[in-house]
Scaffold this motif. Structure first.
Motif, PDB file in Angstrom:
ATOM      1  N   PRO A  92       9.774  41.436 -10.397  1.00  6.81           N
ATOM      2  CA  PRO A  92       8.797  41.036 -11.414  1.00  6.81           C
ATOM      3  C   PRO A  92       9.402  40.971 -12.818  1.00  6.81           C
ATOM      4  CG  PRO A  92       8.489  43.332 -10.874  1.00  6.81           C
ATOM      5  CD  PRO A  92       9.560  42.831  -9.938  1.00  6.81           C
ATOM      6  N   GLY A  93      10.455  40.232 -12.972  1.00 10.83           N
ATOM      7  CA  GLY A  93      11.098  40.099 -14.269  1.00 10.83           C
ATOM      8  C   GLY A  93      12.365  40.914 -14.352  1.00 10.83           C
ATOM      9  N   PRO A  94      13.098  40.752 -15.434  1.00  6.62           N
ATOM     10  CA  PRO A  94      12.771  39.877 -16.571  1.00  6.62           C
ATOM     11  C   PRO A  94      13.080  38.412 -16.334  1.00  6.62           C
ATOM     12  CG  PRO A  94      14.879  40.934 -16.940  1.00  6.62           C
ATOM     13  CD  PRO A  94      14.358  41.506 -15.654  1.00  6.62           C
ATOM     14  N   ASP A  95      13.739  38.100 -15.194  1.00  8.04           N
ATOM     15  CA  ASP A  95      14.170  36.723 -14.954  1.00  8.04           C
ATOM     16  C   ASP A  95      13.214  35.994 -14.022  1.00  8.04           C
ATOM     17  OD1 ASP A  95      16.560  37.148 -16.452  1.00  8.04           O
ATOM     18  OD2 ASP A  95      17.429  38.162 -14.711  1.00  8.04           O
ATOM     19  N   VAL A  96      12.928  34.740 -14.360  1.00  6.77           N
ATOM     20  CA  VAL A  96      12.169  33.842 -13.505  1.00  6.77           C
ATOM     21  C   VAL A  96      12.975  32.555 -13.421  1.00  6.77           C
ATOM     22  CG1 VAL A  96       9.961  32.700 -13.078  1.00  6.77           C
ATOM     23  CG2 VAL A  96      10.026  34.829 -14.393  1.00  6.77           C
ATOM     24  N   SER A  97      13.272  32.098 -12.203  1.00  5.45           N
ATOM     25  CA  SER A  97      14.125  30.919 -12.054  1.00  5.45           C
ATOM     26  C   SER A  97      13.403  29.800 -11.327  1.00  5.45           C
ATOM     27  CB  SER A  97      15.412  31.281 -11.313  1.00  5.45           C
ATOM     28  OG  SER A  97      15.142  31.619  -9.968  1.00  5.45           O
ATOM     29  N   PHE A  98      13.803  28.581 -11.638  1.00  3.61           N
ATOM     30  CA  PHE A  98      13.227  27.378 -11.061  1.00  3.61           C
ATOM     31  C   PHE A  98      14.355  26.411 -10.708  1.00  3.61           C
ATOM     32  CE2 PHE A  98      10.409  29.211 -14.155  1.00  3.61           C
ATOM     33  CZ  PHE A  98       9.145  29.156 -13.589  1.00  3.61           C
ATOM     34  N   THR A  99      14.095  25.516  -9.773  1.00  2.00           N
ATOM     35  CA  THR A  99      15.022  24.439  -9.455  1.00  2.00           C
ATOM     36  C   THR A  99      14.293  23.117  -9.646  1.00  2.00           C
ATOM     37  OG1 THR A  99      16.107  25.836  -7.806  1.00  2.00           O
ATOM     38  CG2 THR A  99      16.566  23.475  -7.721  1.00  2.00           C
ATOM     39  N   ALA A 100      14.888  22.215 -10.418  1.00  2.49           N
ATOM     40  CA  ALA A 100      14.234  20.934 -10.686  1.00  2.49           C
ATOM     41  C   ALA A 100      15.274  19.850 -10.856  1.00  2.49           C
ATOM     42  CB  ALA A 100      13.358  21.031 -11.933  1.00  2.49           C
ATOM     43  N   THR A 101      14.860  18.625 -10.604  1.00  2.00           N
ATOM     44  CA  THR A 101      15.715  17.464 -10.778  1.00  2.00           C
ATOM     45  C   THR A 101      15.041  16.500 -11.740  1.00  2.00           C
ATOM     46  OG1 THR A 101      16.494  17.667  -8.495  1.00  2.00           O
ATOM     47  CG2 THR A 101      16.899  15.568  -9.599  1.00  2.00           C
ATOM     48  N   ALA A 102      15.734  16.136 -12.805  1.00  2.87           N
ATOM     49  CA  ALA A 102      15.184  15.159 -13.748  1.00  2.87           C
ATOM     50  C   ALA A 102      15.307  13.761 -13.160  1.00  2.87           C
ATOM     51  CB  ALA A 102      15.927  15.241 -15.074  1.00  2.87           C
ATOM     52  N   PRO A 103      14.312  12.899 -13.342  1.00  4.05           N
ATOM     53  CA  PRO A 103      14.383  11.556 -12.779  1.00  4.05           C
ATOM     54  C   PRO A 103      15.235  10.604 -13.606  1.00  4.05           C
ATOM     55  CG  PRO A 103      12.349  11.795 -13.957  1.00  4.05           C
ATOM     56  CD  PRO A 103      13.024  13.136 -14.005  1.00  4.05           C
ATOM     57  N   SER A 104      15.460  10.934 -14.869  1.00  3.96           N
ATOM     58  CA  SER A 104      16.150  10.005 -15.750  1.00  3.96           C
ATOM     59  C   SER A 104      16.702  10.763 -16.943  1.00  3.96           C
ATOM     60  CB  SER A 104      15.176   8.931 -16.256  1.00  3.96           C
ATOM     61  OG  SER A 104      14.174   9.529 -17.075  1.00  3.96           O
ATOM     62  N   GLU A 105      17.570  10.108 -17.700  1.00  2.00           N
ATOM     63  CA  GLU A 105      17.997  10.678 -18.965  1.00  2.00           C
ATOM     64  C   GLU A 105      16.812  10.697 -19.927  1.00  2.00           C
ATOM     65  OE1 GLU A 105      21.390   8.797 -20.632  1.00  2.00           O
ATOM     66  OE2 GLU A 105      22.692   9.228 -18.932  1.00  2.00           O
TER      67      GLU A 105
END
Length: 340
Positions: A273-286
Motif C-alpha cells: 500500500p505505497g509509497p509506490d504505485v506503478s502503471f504500464t501504458a503505451t502512447a498511441p502517438s508523439e
C-alpha cells in the motif's frame, strides 16, 4: 479572469475544433495499458478493437476483410458519443461557471432506444465519470448515482468558462467496456489557458508525488509514482475503487482518453500500500499528455497532475518524465468528486 469571449462565441469555435480533433484522433492508435492481471483484462479503455458486435462498413459478413483492404484501427476511447450500439445522452449540455449544478445524463441502447439500467461493476462502481476542460487545466473524477430509469446525476461545480469533455467509462450488463464522450459548454467570460508545463513532481494538500518513467509511441512503458508527506514515504495508502491508485491519461489536442489501472491490486499478496504505485501504458502517438493520479490517504482522495511528452520510437528513445521539473498542484475533497 479578464473579460474574454462569451461562451456563445466559444461554442461555435468548439464545434469546429472538436470536428478537427476527432479526425486527428481517428487516424492514430489507442493508448493501451498492458494487462497486469486477468482482473484488469476485460476493461481495456473503452474501445471495441476486440469486440464482435455488428459489422463495420467495408467488412464482409463473415468478419473477413475484402481482398486488398486493410483493417482500420479502432479510435481511442472518449472521442465518440456513440459506439458499440450505445450513445451517451448528455441531458445537461451547458452549465454556468462557479455554480453548483446537477449534471444529468444517460446511456441509450440503440437497438431498443431505451436508457440502460443494468451495468457490470468495474472497480467498485457501475460507471466512472470524468469531466475535463479542453485546455486540461480542470479535471474532475465523479461518481454519479443512477435512478431506476437509467438516468445518472451528480453535482458538479466547474471554476472557469469554456469547453469541457464528459467521459462515461462503463460496461453494460453482459457487454464489453466502453468509454463514450460528449462536449459540455460552461458559460461565462472565457479566456483559454496554456497546457501546464511538463513536470515530474506534484504537490497536493501537503503530499508530494514524484513521477518516473517514459511514454514511447507504440511501445509499452512503466510509469512509477511515489507518494510522500513531510518528506516521509506514505506506506499506508488506502484502497480506492479497488486499487491503491487510478491514473487517467488524456492526450492534448483531442482528449483521447484512457483509464489506466495499477500493476497489482490490494490483497493479491504482492502489492504494497505505497509509497509506490506503478502503471504500464503505451502512447498511441508523439505529443503531450496530461496524467491525473487519484490516490486515497487518511480517508480523503487527492489528485496529482502531470504533463509529459511522448516522442520517438524504439528502445531508449521514449520521453523520460524528467525534463523541466516543476511543482504541480491538485485539489482534494472529502466526497468522491475530486480534481485538479
Amino acid at each position: 479572469m479578464n473579460t474574454g469571449l462569451r461562451i456563445t462565441v466559444f461554442a461555435a469555435a468548439l464545434a469546429a475544433t472538436f470536428g478537427t480533433a476527432y479526425g486527428v484522433g481517428s487516424g492514430v492508435g489507442e493508448i493501451s495499458p498492458e494487462p497486469a492481471s486477468a482482473a484488469h483484462g476485460k476493461h481495456a479503455g473503452g474501445t471495441r478493437a476486440e469486440q464482435g458486435g455488428g459489422h463495420e462498413q467495408g467488412h464482409e459478413p463473415d468478419g473477413q476483410q475484402p481482398e486488398g483492404a486493410s483493417a482500420a484501427p479502432a479510435p481511442p476511447g472518449g472521442l465518440q458519443i456513440s459506439d458499440g450500439g450505445y450513445t451517451l445522452d448528455l441531458k445537461t449540455p451547458r452549465l454556468e461557471a462557479d455554480k453548483k449544478t446537477q449534471l444529468r445524463f444517460a446511456v441509450v441502447r440503440a437497438s431498443t432506444g431505451r436508457q440502460v439500467s443494468a451495468y457490470e461493476r468495474e472497480h467498485d462502481k457501475e460507471l466512472h465519470l470524468i469531466v475535463a476542460s479542453r485546455d486540461l487545466t480542470t479535471y474532475r473524477h465523479l461518481h454519479p448515482t443512477r435512478a431506476a430509469d437509467g438516468t445518472w446525476s451528480t453535482p458538479v461545480e466547474l471554476p472557469e468558462a469554456g469547453g469541457y469533455r464528459v467521459f462515461a467509462d462503463f460496461t453494460p450488463k453482459g457487454g464489453e467496456g466502453l468509454t463514450l464522450g460528449a462536449d459540455l459548454a460552461v458559460s461565462g467570460a472565457y479566456e483559454p489557458n496554456p497546457l501546464p508545463a511538463r513536470n515530474t513532481t506534484a504537490t497536493v494538500d501537503g503530499y508530494d508525488v514524484a513521477l518516473k518513467g517514459a511514454l514511447t509511441p507504440g511501445k509499452a512503458g512503466e510509469l512509477d509514482l511515489t507518494v510522500t508527506k513531510d518528506g516521509k514515504p506514505v506506506r499506508d495508502l488506502q484502497p480506492y475503487l479497488g486499487a491503491y491508485g487510478h491514473l487517467v491519461a488524456l492526450r492534448s489536442g483531442d482528449l483521447a482518453y484512457l483509464h489506466v489501472h495499477p500493476n497489482g491490486e490490494p490483497g493479491d499478496g504482492r502489492t504494497r500500500p505505497g509509497p509506490d504505485v506503478s502503471f504500464t501504458a503505451t502512447a498511441p502517438s508523439e505529443g503531450a499528455y496530461r496524467l491525473f493520479l487519484d490516490f486515497k490517504h487518511e480517508g480523503k482522495v487527492r489528485t496529482a497532475a502531470f504533463t509529459v511528452r511522448a516522442q520517438g520510437t524504439g528502445a531508449g528513445s521514449g520521453a523520460e518524465a524528467e525534463a523541466t521539473p516543476q511543482a504541480g498542484s491538485g485539489n482534494s475533497d472529502e466526497s468522491s468528486p475530486h480534481g485538479h
